[in-house]
Enzyme design. Sequence first.
Site, PDB file in Angstrom:
ATOM      1  N   ASP A 192      -8.190   4.281   1.660  1.00 45.65           N
ATOM      2  CA  ASP A 192      -7.102   4.415   2.621  1.00 45.65           C
ATOM      3  C   ASP A 192      -7.645   4.860   3.978  1.00 45.65           C
ATOM      4  O   ASP A 192      -8.118   5.985   4.123  1.00 45.65           O
ATOM      5  CB  ASP A 192      -6.099   5.438   2.085  1.00 45.65           C
ATOM      6  CG  ASP A 192      -4.803   5.411   2.861  1.00 45.65           C
ATOM      7  OD1 ASP A 192      -4.821   4.944   4.012  1.00 45.65           O
ATOM      8  OD2 ASP A 192      -3.783   5.836   2.301  1.00 45.65           O
ATOM      9  N   ASN A 213       2.404   1.441   4.201  1.00 43.03           N
ATOM     10  CA  ASN A 213       2.783   0.192   4.880  1.00 43.03           C
ATOM     11  C   ASN A 213       2.613   0.267   6.407  1.00 43.03           C
ATOM     12  O   ASN A 213       3.341  -0.353   7.170  1.00 43.03           O
ATOM     13  CB  ASN A 213       4.237  -0.224   4.518  1.00 43.03           C
ATOM     14  CG  ASN A 213       4.614  -1.628   4.982  1.00 43.03           C
ATOM     15  OD1 ASN A 213       5.763  -1.885   5.348  1.00 43.03           O
ATOM     16  ND2 ASN A 213       3.694  -2.557   4.955  1.00 43.03           N
ATOM     17  N   CYS A 217      -1.034   0.761   7.454  1.00 42.26           N
ATOM     18  CA  CYS A 217      -2.466   0.454   7.632  1.00 42.26           C
ATOM     19  C   CYS A 217      -2.877  -0.774   6.815  1.00 42.26           C
ATOM     20  O   CYS A 217      -2.916  -1.889   7.335  1.00 42.26           O
ATOM     21  CB  CYS A 217      -3.337   1.654   7.238  1.00 42.26           C
ATOM     22  SG  CYS A 217      -3.087   3.121   8.277  1.00 42.26           S
ATOM     23  N   ARG A 218      -3.210  -0.583   5.526  1.00 39.99           N
ATOM     24  CA  ARG A 218      -3.820  -1.655   4.744  1.00 39.99           C
ATOM     25  C   ARG A 218      -2.913  -2.865   4.527  1.00 39.99           C
ATOM     26  O   ARG A 218      -3.340  -4.010   4.748  1.00 39.99           O
ATOM     27  CB  ARG A 218      -4.300  -1.113   3.383  1.00 39.99           C
ATOM     28  CG  ARG A 218      -5.444  -0.146   3.499  1.00 39.99           C
ATOM     29  CD  ARG A 218      -5.632   0.644   2.227  1.00 39.99           C
ATOM     30  NE  ARG A 218      -4.491   1.524   1.976  1.00 39.99           N
ATOM     31  CZ  ARG A 218      -4.363   2.308   0.932  1.00 39.99           C
ATOM     32  NH1 ARG A 218      -5.312   2.311   0.012  1.00 39.99           N
ATOM     33  NH2 ARG A 218      -3.312   3.098   0.806  1.00 39.99           N
ATOM     34  N   SER A 219      -1.669  -2.645   4.056  1.00 37.65           N
ATOM     35  CA  SER A 219      -0.850  -3.820   3.714  1.00 37.65           C
ATOM     36  C   SER A 219      -0.416  -4.633   4.938  1.00 37.65           C
ATOM     37  O   SER A 219      -0.435  -5.869   4.867  1.00 37.65           O
ATOM     38  CB  SER A 219       0.332  -3.447   2.818  1.00 37.65           C
ATOM     39  OG  SER A 219       1.227  -2.584   3.463  1.00 37.65           O
ATOM     40  N   CYS A 233       0.856  -1.191   0.000  1.00 41.91           N
ATOM     41  CA  CYS A 233       0.000   0.000   0.000  1.00 41.91           C
ATOM     42  C   CYS A 233       0.888   1.235   0.000  1.00 41.91           C
ATOM     43  O   CYS A 233       2.098   1.120  -0.223  1.00 41.91           O
ATOM     44  CB  CYS A 233      -0.977  -0.017   1.176  1.00 41.91           C
ATOM     45  SG  CYS A 233      -0.192   0.027   2.794  1.00 41.91           S
TER      46      CYS A 233
HETATM   47  P1  4NP Z   1      -1.608   2.862   4.158  1.00 46.18           P
HETATM   48  O1  4NP Z   1      -2.083   4.266   4.757  1.00 46.18           O
HETATM   49  O2  4NP Z   1      -1.147   3.135   2.758  1.00 46.18           O
HETATM   50  O3  4NP Z   1      -2.859   2.024   4.184  1.00 46.18           O
HETATM   51  O4  4NP Z   1      -0.524   2.358   5.075  1.00 46.18           O
HETATM   52  C1  4NP Z   1      -1.227   5.398   4.756  1.00 46.18           C
HETATM   53  C2  4NP Z   1      -0.444   5.670   5.845  1.00 46.18           C
HETATM   54  C3  4NP Z   1       0.401   6.779   5.858  1.00 46.18           C
HETATM   55  C4  4NP Z   1       0.413   7.606   4.754  1.00 46.18           C
HETATM   56  C5  4NP Z   1      -0.376   7.340   3.659  1.00 46.18           C
HETATM   57  C6  4NP Z   1      -1.180   6.234   3.657  1.00 46.18           C
HETATM   58  N1  4NP Z   1       1.249   8.750   4.763  1.00 46.18           N
HETATM   59  O5  4NP Z   1       1.241   9.491   3.754  1.00 46.18           O
HETATM   60  O6  4NP Z   1       1.993   8.977   5.707  1.00 46.18           O
END
Ligand code: 4NP
Length: 157
Positions: free
Chosen positions: A123, A11, A13-15, A8
């Site tokens: 997200d 890295n 949350c989702r992944s 994702c």
């Molecule tokens: P993820 O969520 O892609 O599901 O891990 C996010 C976590 C942090 C950020 C973006 C998406 N960020 O930009 O810091």
Amino acid sequence: MIKVLFVCLGNICRSPMAEFIFKNMVCKKGLADSFLIASAATSYEETGNDIHYGAGNKLRQEGIPFTRREARRITPKDYKNFDFIIGMEESNIAGIKRIVGEDKDNKIFKLLDFTDSPRGIADPWYTGDFDATYEDLTAGLEGFISYLISEHLIPDR
Ligand code: 4NP
């Protein structure tokens, strides 16, 4: 050994949620030794950071074990090492290809393409809705397992 990398943007949350939910699923099927399962980001935003507390809380609520971990960005070597590189939404797929190059071995997939309702997974970093994330991830991972069974890569049990 089937090597699966969930990807994702951050890295955190989702992944990593996908990583731990899938580890739990294959463990329950007695197939843990048949898989290597990991997760990575397309960005450096959260490098070194542990799973988001909202993601961890949701996993705890669902009784899914998880460990401390550190976010990392995907590398071109990951493309060689893993058999399935599974992104969460179209922008992840573009991000993965920017880093690893073209998908010459057809290893890159979008998780909900393994379901009857192909779409991206929103997200939760922005939506705050970890329940919806969990539902989407579970549906996608069950679809992925069905795909692996249909391809005779794992037994049907
Ligand atoms: P993820 O969520 O892609 O599901 O891990 C996010 C976590 C942090 C950020 C973006 C998406 N960020 O930009 O810091």
